[in-house]
Design a protein around this motif. Structure first.
Motif, PDB file in Angstrom:
ATOM      1  N   UNK A 186       4.524 -13.439  17.022  1.00 49.90           N
ATOM      2  CA  UNK A 186       3.686 -14.466  17.651  1.00 49.90           C
ATOM      3  C   UNK A 186       2.199 -14.115  17.635  1.00 49.90           C
ATOM      4  N   UNK A 187       1.767 -13.464  16.561  1.00 48.30           N
ATOM      5  CA  UNK A 187       0.335 -13.199  16.377  1.00 48.30           C
ATOM      6  C   UNK A 187      -0.039 -13.526  14.935  1.00 48.30           C
ATOM      7  N   UNK A 188      -1.328 -13.543  14.653  1.00 50.79           N
ATOM      8  CA  UNK A 188      -1.807 -13.904  13.324  1.00 50.79           C
ATOM      9  C   UNK A 188      -1.673 -12.739  12.352  1.00 50.79           C
ATOM     10  N   UNK A 189      -1.626 -13.055  11.065  1.00 54.46           N
ATOM     11  CA  UNK A 189      -1.471 -12.014  10.037  1.00 54.46           C
ATOM     12  C   UNK A 189      -2.622 -11.010  10.065  1.00 54.46           C
ATOM     13  N   UNK A 190      -3.837 -11.513  10.282  1.00 50.57           N
ATOM     14  CA  UNK A 190      -4.993 -10.613  10.325  1.00 50.57           C
ATOM     15  C   UNK A 190      -4.878  -9.640  11.490  1.00 50.57           C
ATOM     16  N   UNK A 191      -4.336 -10.103  12.607  1.00 50.78           N
ATOM     17  CA  UNK A 191      -4.139  -9.236  13.757  1.00 50.78           C
ATOM     18  C   UNK A 191      -3.106  -8.158  13.452  1.00 50.78           C
ATOM     19  N   UNK A 192      -2.044  -8.550  12.800  1.00 56.27           N
ATOM     20  CA  UNK A 192      -1.013  -7.576  12.426  1.00 56.27           C
ATOM     21  C   UNK A 192      -1.624  -6.475  11.563  1.00 56.27           C
ATOM     22  N   UNK A 193      -2.442  -6.869  10.605  1.00 55.91           N
ATOM     23  CA  UNK A 193      -3.056  -5.881   9.698  1.00 55.91           C
ATOM     24  C   UNK A 193      -3.925  -4.879  10.470  1.00 55.91           C
ATOM     25  N   UNK A 194      -4.780  -5.394  11.331  1.00 56.08           N
ATOM     26  CA  UNK A 194      -5.682  -4.489  12.044  1.00 56.08           C
ATOM     27  C   UNK A 194      -4.935  -3.648  13.070  1.00 56.08           C
ATOM     28  N   UNK A 195      -3.961  -4.236  13.749  1.00 52.30           N
ATOM     29  CA  UNK A 195      -3.189  -3.479  14.730  1.00 52.30           C
ATOM     30  C   UNK A 195      -2.374  -2.386  14.049  1.00 52.30           C
ATOM     31  N   UNK A 196      -1.868  -2.667  12.859  1.00 51.02           N
ATOM     32  CA  UNK A 196      -1.125  -1.648  12.114  1.00 51.02           C
ATOM     33  C   UNK A 196      -2.034  -0.477  11.737  1.00 51.02           C
ATOM     34  N   UNK A 197      -3.237  -0.781  11.313  1.00 50.47           N
ATOM     35  CA  UNK A 197      -4.187   0.285  10.961  1.00 50.47           C
ATOM     36  C   UNK A 197      -4.460   1.172  12.173  1.00 50.47           C
ATOM     37  N   UNK A 198      -4.599   0.552  13.328  1.00 53.20           N
ATOM     38  CA  UNK A 198      -4.815   1.303  14.566  1.00 53.20           C
ATOM     39  C   UNK A 198      -3.606   2.181  14.872  1.00 53.20           C
ATOM     40  N   UNK A 199      -2.419   1.610  14.728  1.00 54.95           N
ATOM     41  CA  UNK A 199      -1.183   2.337  15.025  1.00 54.95           C
ATOM     42  C   UNK A 199      -1.003   3.533  14.094  1.00 54.95           C
ATOM     43  N   UNK A 200      -1.384   3.376  12.846  1.00 58.48           N
ATOM     44  CA  UNK A 200      -1.269   4.469  11.878  1.00 58.48           C
ATOM     45  C   UNK A 200      -2.164   5.642  12.280  1.00 58.48           C
ATOM     46  N   UNK A 201      -3.393   5.341  12.632  1.00 64.72           N
ATOM     47  CA  UNK A 201      -4.335   6.393  13.045  1.00 64.72           C
ATOM     48  C   UNK A 201      -3.851   7.075  14.322  1.00 64.72           C
ATOM     49  N   UNK A 202      -3.392   6.281  15.290  1.00 67.52           N
ATOM     50  CA  UNK A 202      -2.898   6.837  16.541  1.00 67.52           C
ATOM     51  C   UNK A 202      -1.671   7.702  16.294  1.00 67.52           C
ATOM     52  N   UNK A 203      -0.808   7.248  15.420  1.00 63.12           N
ATOM     53  CA  UNK A 203       0.389   8.029  15.081  1.00 63.12           C
ATOM     54  C   UNK A 203       0.001   9.379  14.495  1.00 63.12           C
ATOM     55  N   UNK A 204      -1.010   9.396  13.653  1.00 66.32           N
ATOM     56  CA  UNK A 204      -1.448  10.649  13.030  1.00 66.32           C
ATOM     57  C   UNK A 204      -2.038  11.609  14.058  1.00 66.32           C
ATOM     58  N   UNK A 205      -2.778  11.073  15.025  1.00 68.22           N
ATOM     59  CA  UNK A 205      -3.280  11.921  16.108  1.00 68.22           C
ATOM     60  C   UNK A 205      -2.115  12.564  16.857  1.00 68.22           C
ATOM     61  N   UNK A 206      -1.110  11.750  17.170  1.00 67.08           N
ATOM     62  CA  UNK A 206       0.045  12.253  17.929  1.00 67.08           C
ATOM     63  C   UNK A 206       0.855  13.264  17.118  1.00 67.08           C
ATOM     64  N   UNK A 207       1.082  12.960  15.858  1.00 67.79           N
ATOM     65  CA  UNK A 207       1.910  13.824  15.015  1.00 67.79           C
ATOM     66  C   UNK A 207       1.256  15.163  14.726  1.00 67.79           C
ATOM     67  N   UNK A 208      -0.066  15.174  14.724  1.00 65.60           N
ATOM     68  CA  UNK A 208      -0.795  16.411  14.407  1.00 65.60           C
ATOM     69  C   UNK A 208      -1.451  17.017  15.647  1.00 65.60           C
TER      70      UNK A 208
END
Length: 291
Positions: A186-208
C-alpha cells in the motif's frame, strides 16, 4: 603525518580519565572492558557527552559504567533489528522472484530487455557471477550445476542474492513488477525503492556491529511525516530509519504486537542509561511506528 602512539590498557584508562570520564568503578573494571572492546570503538559512545570546544567529556553526566551500558543497549538493539530486517529481505527475495518470473520467465534475468532503462546488465551479471563463484560449494549450487547444466531459475538464484542485490533488482525491474509488489504494501513504487535502500544500509550497520546510538545516518528515507523532515535531529537518526522498515514490513500484526513491545522493553531495560532523543525518538514514537 603524525600517527598516534600505541597505548597499553592501563594507559587507555588514564586517557579516559584525562578526557573527562572520571567516574570509573576501578582500573580493573575499566581494563576488563577495554580488553573486550577496542578503545576507539568504545569512545564513540562518549560522543553525546563531549564538549565540542574542549573535546572533553562532561564528567557530571557520564561514568564508564553508564557508557558501557549504552554500548550493551546498542548491541541488543542491533540483534533485535536484524531479526525484522531479515523478514523484509526474505520477503522481497520472494516477491521479486515470483513476479519477475511470472511476467517474463524463469531465466529472463539473463536478458537486459527484461529490465528498465536504469539497469546496468553487464554489472549485474558480473556481480551475479561473483556471488555464484563464492557459493560454488553450496549443495544448491552443485545440484543445479550437475542436473541443470548450471542454469538457475530466478526463484533459486535469489537465495544467493545479498540484500543490496535484491534491492537493486527491484529498482531495475519493469514498472509492472514494481507496482505489483508495492501494491501489497500500500505504498508507491518510488517509496519502496528508497525505503529498501535505507533498509540495506541499516542492515549493513547491524551486521557489521556498527553503532546505532547517536548516529546520524546519511541515507535518509523519503516521504517522512512532516515533523521528521523539519527536524534534522530526527530525520537522520534511527527513528526515521525504523519508519522506513515499518513501511516495508508486510506483517502488521507481528510488527505491532511483537516488534514494538520488544523495542519498548529494551528501552525500559536501559532507561537509566540511554536517552531516546539521541536516537531521534519522540514521546509518541509508538504511535508513529505503529502500522
Amino acid at each position: 603525518m603524525e600517527i598516534k602512539e600505541f597505548k597499553t590498557f592501563e594507559e587507555q584508562v588514564t586517557k579516559l580519565v584525562e578526557h573527562g570520564c572520571e567516574d570509573i568503578i576501578s582500573k580493573e573494571y575499566a581494563i576488563n572492558i577495554l580488553k573486550r572492546i577496542n578503545y576507539y570503538r568504545l569512545t564513540a559512545y562518549f560522543l553525546p557527552f563531549r564538549n565540542e570546544e574542549t573535546q572533553k567529556y562532561d564528567s557530571s553526566k557520564i561514568s564508564l559504567e553508564k557508557v558501557y551500558s549504552i554500548y550493551q543497549f546498542d548491541s541488543e538493539l542491533r540483534l533485535l533489528l536484524m531479526a525484522y530486517i531479515e523478514d523484509i529481505e526474505l520477503y522481497f527475495r520472494t516477491q521479486v522472484a515470483y513476479h519477475h518470473s511470472e511476467q517474463y520467465g524463469a531465466l529472463a534475468y539473463k536478458d537486459s530487455e527484461n529490465f528498465n532503462k536504469f539497469h546496468k546488465h553487464d554489472e549485474f551479471m558480473e556481480n551475479l557471477e561473483k556471488e555464484l563463484h563464492y557459493r560454488r560449494k553450496d549443495p544448491v549450487y552443485r545440484h543445479h550445476q550437475s542436473k541443470y547444466n548450471g542454469e538457475f531459475p530466478l526463484w533459486v538464484l535469489v537465495e544467493f542474492f545479498s540484500f543490496g542485490m535484491t534491492s537493486k533488482f527491484y529498482a531495475d525491474s519493469p514498472n509492472t513488477v514494481q507496482s505489483l509488489i508495492a501494491k501489497n504494501l500500500n505504498i508507491k513504487t518510488a517509496q519502496v525503492r528508497t525505503y529498501l535502500e535505507v533498509a540495506v544500509v541499516l542492515r549493513n550497520y547491524c551486521a557489521h556491529y556498527g553503532r546505532l546510538y547517536y548516529r546520524g545516518f546519511t541515507k535518509i528515507p523519503g516521504q517522512l511525516p512532516p515533523f521528521m523532515t523539519e527536524n534534522v535531529k530526527i530525520k537522520n537518526r534511527l527513528m526515521a530509519q525504523l519508519y522506513a522498515l515499518k513501511q516495508l514490513y508486510v506483517d502488521g500484526n507481528k510488527w505491532n504486537n511483537n516488534f514494538i513491545p520488544r523495542l519498548k522493553d529494551l528501552f525500559t531495560k536501559y532507561q537509566s542509561s540511554i536517552h531516546l532523543h539521541h536516537l531521534g525518538f519522540t514521546s509518541d514514537w509508538e504511535v508513529v511506528l505503529k502500522k
